[in-house]
Enzyme design. Structure first.
Site, mmCIF file in Angstrom:
data_model
loop_
_atom_site.group_PDB
_atom_site.id
_atom_site.type_symbol
_atom_site.label_atom_id
_atom_site.label_comp_id
_atom_site.label_asym_id
_atom_site.label_seq_id
_atom_site.Cartn_x
_atom_site.Cartn_y
_atom_site.Cartn_z
ATOM 1 N N GLU A 280 -5.663 -3.953 0.497
ATOM 2 C CA GLU A 280 -5.817 -4.997 1.528
ATOM 3 C C GLU A 280 -7.009 -5.899 1.261
ATOM 4 O O GLU A 280 -7.193 -6.906 1.926
ATOM 5 C CB GLU A 280 -5.987 -4.352 2.910
ATOM 6 C CG GLU A 280 -4.722 -3.737 3.489
ATOM 7 C CD GLU A 280 -4.539 -2.274 3.114
ATOM 8 O OE1 GLU A 280 -5.077 -1.853 2.071
ATOM 9 O OE2 GLU A 280 -3.860 -1.554 3.860
ATOM 10 N N LYS B 158 -13.339 18.332 11.491
ATOM 11 C CA LYS B 158 -14.199 18.404 12.663
ATOM 12 C C LYS B 158 -14.393 19.866 13.043
ATOM 13 O O LYS B 158 -13.472 20.525 13.511
ATOM 14 C CB LYS B 158 -13.584 17.619 13.824
ATOM 15 C CG LYS B 158 -14.620 17.298 14.875
ATOM 16 C CD LYS B 158 -14.102 16.267 15.839
ATOM 17 C CE LYS B 158 -15.257 15.749 16.696
ATOM 18 N NZ LYS B 158 -14.815 14.821 17.718
ATOM 19 N N THR C 184 0.876 -1.177 0.000
ATOM 20 C CA THR C 184 0.000 0.000 0.000
ATOM 21 C C THR C 184 0.908 1.220 0.000
ATOM 22 O O THR C 184 2.030 1.163 0.508
ATOM 23 C CB THR C 184 -0.896 0.055 1.247
ATOM 24 O OG1 THR C 184 -0.050 0.159 2.376
ATOM 25 C CG2 THR C 184 -1.753 -1.172 1.363
ATOM 26 N N TRP D 51 -18.754 16.571 12.443
ATOM 27 C CA TRP D 51 -17.984 16.166 11.271
ATOM 28 C C TRP D 51 -18.519 16.799 9.993
ATOM 29 O O TRP D 51 -19.726 16.899 9.808
ATOM 30 C CB TRP D 51 -18.030 14.649 11.106
ATOM 31 C CG TRP D 51 -17.401 13.906 12.241
ATOM 32 C CD1 TRP D 51 -18.048 13.084 13.118
ATOM 33 C CD2 TRP D 51 -16.030 13.911 12.621
ATOM 34 N NE1 TRP D 51 -17.149 12.585 14.024
ATOM 35 C CE2 TRP D 51 -15.906 13.066 13.752
ATOM 36 C CE3 TRP D 51 -14.886 14.544 12.138
ATOM 37 C CZ2 TRP D 51 -14.701 12.833 14.389
ATOM 38 C CZ3 TRP D 51 -13.681 14.318 12.774
ATOM 39 C CH2 TRP D 51 -13.593 13.475 13.886
#
Ligand code: ADP
Length: 535
Positions: free
Chosen positions: A331, A438, A185, A443
């Site tokens: 993954e 935030k 990754t 959020w």
């Protein structure tokens, strides 16, 4: 009591046998540097896989040894995919766009013994080979005559390597849990991490990607993976297309060239193509500017980053091409979900249907999903609750290569994405954990703001990052690259958000850039944007 069915290992080797028996005559078209239009068939590819395996055995490859590739999408890369895995080696696909320091880390961490590279990447190899002490042999993916003089030690051409080798190979009966390939990754935090796929995980992922509501390929399809074979197995297409017998069209070094892509798609009569939004945005601009059409394409699979609403609308209304939104990660081999309608979708009005189609879609059997809050408590699948997205299943990583610890949290893999899931299973990503904004304890979704910005006619590309704020802790900052020749000022762009998102979500400021920084996998790098605009 056990069942009494055969113990038949799920291996890439069995897939190769199947393709040889059923679809050996299906075509594979590739662009390569030396030969602009190379045509072959699956049977011929597998014949050369045997020659490659004999050559690698002669060089001393042992089971489990890693073989690195730095290569584009073409037939020789495909021969490495099957030849190396089926002889018991591990194919390590490496992204050539990584920084030299990341390449050094990855190739040494994987302990690659052999490295196969595209001729266009020779200058990179010439610079970097001293940093790869464990690599014993370098092979350039070209014919004998195309091998240039070079300072790379023991360099040989691929064709010379396999020339004269027996085209039969006694493929070993591998245990299905044997490692087949690996991919790192890009490691936006810390060092890159190696994901080690097995034959079993690859075969199950291939089966699932063939499902109608996933990629759903058929024998009569002609498929172009723009998504690179060096990143997350080209989303599994180099396994799935052969499994069902589709023709493959491989763009070689031209994956980033819209003009070449359009020409190839029309000439080879491609009906399905897969890639990240950046590629399709470039292609759309090219179509608009040149007046060309995609004559045969009926479906584009878009994933790797959120599909902008404007892009889906443009392709569907102006070009008559269905856009299918998919989500996944290295993954997860990488497919995690694909957007396909359910029976209930037919009852939605146009606006609600578009909103549903813009979600990242539903998980196939083989991917279990759940949402948890910060305390690890499961959240409801009501389309409203937003939490950390966790997954598990037979093609999800459990541990990174050479890592001491499990990668799991109570048996689940935490994707780092923040999402909601509705009662029909449609999963909607609002952010990555580390990109969330935030503001005043609430959020804000950067993805949603980017989507609105991208729908402005003057905006070529947009990204939203968190900017520190005294009162609200963080506020959204919009960074925009305008389309060539287009004009818009900050006030106009900010006004564009009114009525489209909650008032307190509207970005406080806009910055303009000539170019947005991208990661090696073609996504906007928010890390770099933060360095550039926040520091
Ligand atoms: P990296 O590029 O970081 O090496 P991956 O290619 O595996 O790693 O990226 C996986 C991540 O990409 C996901 O966790 C998610 O954040 C993002 N991603 C992939 N597909 C989508 C999508 N359709 N919408 C939004 N984000 C996506």
């Amino acid at each position: 009591m056990n069942g009494l069915m055969m113990d038949y290992p799920l291996t890439v080797t069995s897939l190769m046998r199947h393709v040889n028996a059923q679809h050996g005559a299906s075509e594979v078209y590739s662009l390569t540097v030396e030969n602009p239009a190379h045509r072959t068939r699956y049977a011929e590819i597998f014949r050369r896989c045997a020659q490659l395996a004999n050559a690698l055995r002669r060089l001393g490859l042992k089971p489990g040894d890693r073989v690195a590739t730095l290569a584009w999408n073409d037939y020789r890369h495909m021969e490495l995919y099957y030849g190396v895995s089926c002889m018991g080696g591990v194919l390590h696909t490496v992204n050539p766009r990584l920084f030299p320091e990341q390449l050094r880390y990855i190739i040494n961490h994987a302990g690659d013994r052999y490295l196969f590279a595209d001729p266009l990447l020779l200058p990179l190899l010439e610079k970097l080979h001293p940093a790869f002490p464990a690599v014993e042999r370098y092979v350039l993916l070209c014919g004998k005559g195309a091998l240039p003089e070079s300072s790379v030690p023991s360099l040989i051409s691929y064709e010379e390597l396999i020339e004269g080798e027996d085209d039969n190979y006694d493929w070993p009966e591998l245990d299905e849990n044997t490692a087949s390939s690996m991919c790192y990754t890009s490691g936006t935090t810390g060092n890159p991490k190696g994901v080690l796929y097995s034959h079993r995980s690859t075969v199950l992922h291939t089966y699932a990607s063939g499902l109608s509501d996933i990629i759903g390929l058929k024998s009569t399809d002609i498929v172009l993976p723009v998504v690179p074979m060096f990143h997350a197995n080209a989303w599994g297409v180099v396994y799935c297309a052969p499994m069902v017998g589709s023709k493959l069209v491989l763009p070689g070094p031209k994956a980033g060239d819209p003009e070449a892509l359009v020409a190839m798609m029309n000439a080879e009569r491609v009906n399905t193509a897969l890639g990240v939004p950046t590629v399709w945005m470039g292609l759309l601009s090219y179509l608009d500017a040149s007046g060309q059409r995609l004559e045969t394409v009926s479906k584009l699979v878009v994933g790797g980053a959120a599909c902008p609403r404007s892009m889906m609308e443009d392709f569907e209304t102006r070009h008559g091409i269905e856009v299918c939104h998919a989500w996944g990660m290295t993954e997860m081999s990488p497919l995690g979900s694909v957007n396909a309608p359910t029976a209930g979708s037919a009852d939605l009005d146009a606006g609600a249907l578009l909103a549903q189609r813009l979600t990242q879609g539903r998980a196939p059997y083989g991917v279990e999903m759940r949402l948890v809050d910060d305390n690890g408590e499961a959240l409801p699948r009501d389309g409203k609750a937003v939490g950390r997205l966790q997954v598990r299943g037979p093609w999800v990583a459990s541990r990174y290569y050479r890592a001491e610890e499990s990668a799991l949290d109570n048996g689940w893999f935490d994707t780092g994405d923040v999402a909601s899931i509705d009662s029909n299973g449609f999963m909607n990503i609002t952010d990555r954990t580390k990109d969330l904004i935030k503001s005043g304890g609430e959020w804000i979704s950067s993805i949603e703001l980017e989507d609105v910005a991208m729908s402005h006619p003057a905006v070529g590309e947009a990204a939203v990052i968190a900017m520190p704020h005294e009162k609200w802790a963080e506020r959204p900052l919009l960074i925009v690259r305008l389309k060539d020749g287009a004009a818009a000022d900050a006030d106009e762009l900010i006004a564009w958000f009114e009525g489209k998102v909650a008032k307190w979500w509207i970005p406080d400021a806009v910055r303009f850039a000539n170019e947005l920084p991208h990661t090696a996998t073609g996504k906007v790098s928010k890390l770099k944007l933060r360095e550039q605009f926040i520091a």
